[in-house]
Scaffold this motif. Structure first.
Motif, short mmCIF file in Angstrom:
data_model
loop_
_atom_site.label_atom_id
_atom_site.label_comp_id
_atom_site.label_asym_id
_atom_site.label_seq_id
_atom_site.Cartn_x
_atom_site.Cartn_y
_atom_site.Cartn_z
N ASN A 240 2.88 11.31 7.71
CA ASN A 240 2.23 12.23 6.77
C ASN A 240 2.52 11.87 5.31
O ASN A 240 2.86 12.73 4.49
N GLY A 241 2.43 10.59 5.00
CA GLY A 241 2.54 10.12 3.63
C GLY A 241 3.94 9.74 3.20
O GLY A 241 4.10 9.02 2.20
N GLU A 242 4.95 10.20 3.92
CA GLU A 242 6.33 9.83 3.58
C GLU A 242 6.69 8.54 4.33
O GLU A 242 6.35 8.37 5.50
N PHE B 107 0.83 -1.20 0.00
CA PHE B 107 0.00 0.00 0.00
C PHE B 107 0.87 1.26 0.00
O PHE B 107 0.44 2.32 -0.47
N ILE B 108 2.07 1.15 0.55
CA ILE B 108 3.00 2.28 0.55
C ILE B 108 3.58 2.45 -0.85
O ILE B 108 3.58 3.55 -1.42
N GLY B 109 4.05 1.36 -1.44
CA GLY B 109 4.67 1.42 -2.75
C GLY B 109 3.72 1.83 -3.86
O GLY B 109 4.13 2.48 -4.84
N SER B 110 2.44 1.50 -3.72
CA SER B 110 1.47 1.81 -4.78
C SER B 110 1.00 3.26 -4.75
O SER B 110 0.34 3.72 -5.69
N GLY B 111 1.31 3.98 -3.68
CA GLY B 111 0.89 5.38 -3.56
C GLY B 111 -0.37 5.61 -2.78
O GLY B 111 -0.79 6.75 -2.57
N VAL B 112 -1.02 4.53 -2.32
CA VAL B 112 -2.27 4.69 -1.56
C VAL B 112 -2.03 5.46 -0.26
O VAL B 112 -2.80 6.37 0.08
N VAL B 113 -0.99 5.12 0.47
CA VAL B 113 -0.74 5.77 1.76
C VAL B 113 -0.47 7.26 1.57
O VAL B 113 -0.99 8.10 2.31
N LYS B 114 0.33 7.60 0.59
CA LYS B 114 0.64 9.01 0.32
C LYS B 114 -0.62 9.78 -0.06
O LYS B 114 -0.89 10.88 0.45
#
Length: 392
Positions: free
Chosen positions: A179-181, A46-53
């Protein structure tokens, strides 16, 4: 008083769908109070796909989190899930921070992070929630961070987890989020200040009667266990009956280590085996302590989880304003379960209808205050093989 909102998504690749699903569940316009903060736990993709950001960018408050390999929230559970717990209050303040890289400068990075996180608060923190990436290979076990935070905060109660990323039974590098990072080398923290008195719960399967094969640590450097009874560490473990175990399952073997420092013995795991046969441990080792190897079973794991939830429910009945529960369970506990979801199913069943908003997730190590029976004092401590809870 703190209210809690929970949300989840399984949409790992469709960023817009994932964000929309979370926001719809939260209904922030209706439910958000004056102050708020988010605690996010997810499978690392989920982090690598951009969802968390993308999600962090849409939320009107700070978010800290980490990767995990299994979570339960609002009745939904999975290894491949993103779960979010939002704390919101009119009278409790929240502040977050992320450290600089920890390698080579743990004390300075933690101290500066804590100082910066306290700056926006109008009062002294009542609770610190910390999340750390797994850095055993760099010699930074959970005890190093727990001790540094304890010094920086001058003893503010510490609760938290080491991020987790499991591929099969093998630990991989985990991530923290602020905060997304995302970071593989920084600890993140949430501070709570105001009328909040957290209650902590800890369940352990590691009673001394479960341990055998007492031996001497004859060589250790930091968190690297070199030798036991003057034998290479791995050779000793194989000699006492673990010759057939896969190296990726060494974290399922509990090591009870007595540092002879006046405190109760502490349980560690081996997160990996170095190429030279040295055991990489989850915490700093004494150079001349004693060690025992233990065992645990599925029934032990479920019994301690049930006991913890029973204690939470009794406490909540006496204090009905406490309606928010965060639970971390060591991933090593899950390795012996007859069903990998058995502990999550038990938690869900026991908390259903309780009126408590909860989030349960697996961890690579746990931070929780603990009553030391030798000193009689409550101290912040790093743990393995435990399930911990914080009721707000």
């Amino acid at each position: 008083m703190i209210n809690a909102l929970t949300a989840y998504t399984f949409e790992m690749d469709d960023v817009d769908a994932a964000v929309s699903e979370i926001l719809e569940q939260l209904d922030l316009r209706k439910n958000l109070l004056k102050n708020a903060v988010g605690l996010l736990f997810c499978y690392i993709d989920f982090i690598g796909s951009g969802v968390v950001k993308a999600l962090s960018d849409r939320l009107p408050f700070d978010v800290i989190g980490c990767s995990t390999s299994g979570a339960l929230v609002r009745g939904e559970m999975d290894e491949l899930i993103l779960s979010l717990l939002v704390l919101t209050s009119d009278d409790v303040e929240f502040s977050t921070g992320a450290s600089e890289p920890l390698l080579g400068q743990v004390e300075t990075s933690v101290r500066n992070m804590y100082r910066q996180a306290t700056a926006p608060l109008t009062g002294k923190p009542s609770l610190a929630i910390a999340l750390q990436p797994m850095l055993d290979h760099e010699g930074i076990g959970g005890d190093v961070i727990a001790d540094a935070l304890n010094r920086a905060s001058e003893g503010v109660p510490l609760f938290g987890s080491i991020g987790l990323h499991l591929v099969g039974n093998e630990f991989r590098f985990s991530k923290t989020v602020h905060n997304g990072e995302s970071y593989g080398d920084r600890v993140v923290v949430l501070l709570l200040s105001g009328p909040v008195s957290p209650r902590f719960f800890l369940g352990t399967i590691m009673e001394k009667k479960n341990f055998t094969q007492k031996a001497a640590i004859t060589g250790a450097e930091g968190n690297r266990l070199l030798s036991i009874n003057n034998m290479p560490a791995v050779e000793y473990v194989k000699k006492i009956g673990f010759s057939g175990i896969d190296a990726t399952l060494y974290h399922a073997v509990p090591f009870l280590i007595d540092s002879h420092n006046g405190l109760e013995p502490q349980t560690f795991i081996s997160s990996d085996i170095a190429p030279d046969g040295i055991l990489i441990m989850s915490g700093t080792l004494p150079s001349s302590g004693t060690l025992m190897v233990g065992a645990h079973a599925s029934d032990d794991v479920l019994a301690t989880a049930k006991k913890l939830v029973d204690s939470v429910k009794e406490t909540q009945k006496e204090n009905p304003d406490r309606k928010t529960l965060l639970i971390f369970s060591c991933a090593s506990r899950r390795t012996v379960l007859y069903d990998s979801r058995a502990e999550m199913n038990l938690i869900r069943r026991e908390l259903e209808g309780s009126g408590v908003s909860y989030l349960f997730t697996y961890s690579g190590g746990e931070f929780c205050p603990w009553n030391d029976p030798k000193s009689g004092k409550e101290i912040n401590r790093f743990h393995n093989f435990v399930v911990i809870g914080c009721l707000l």
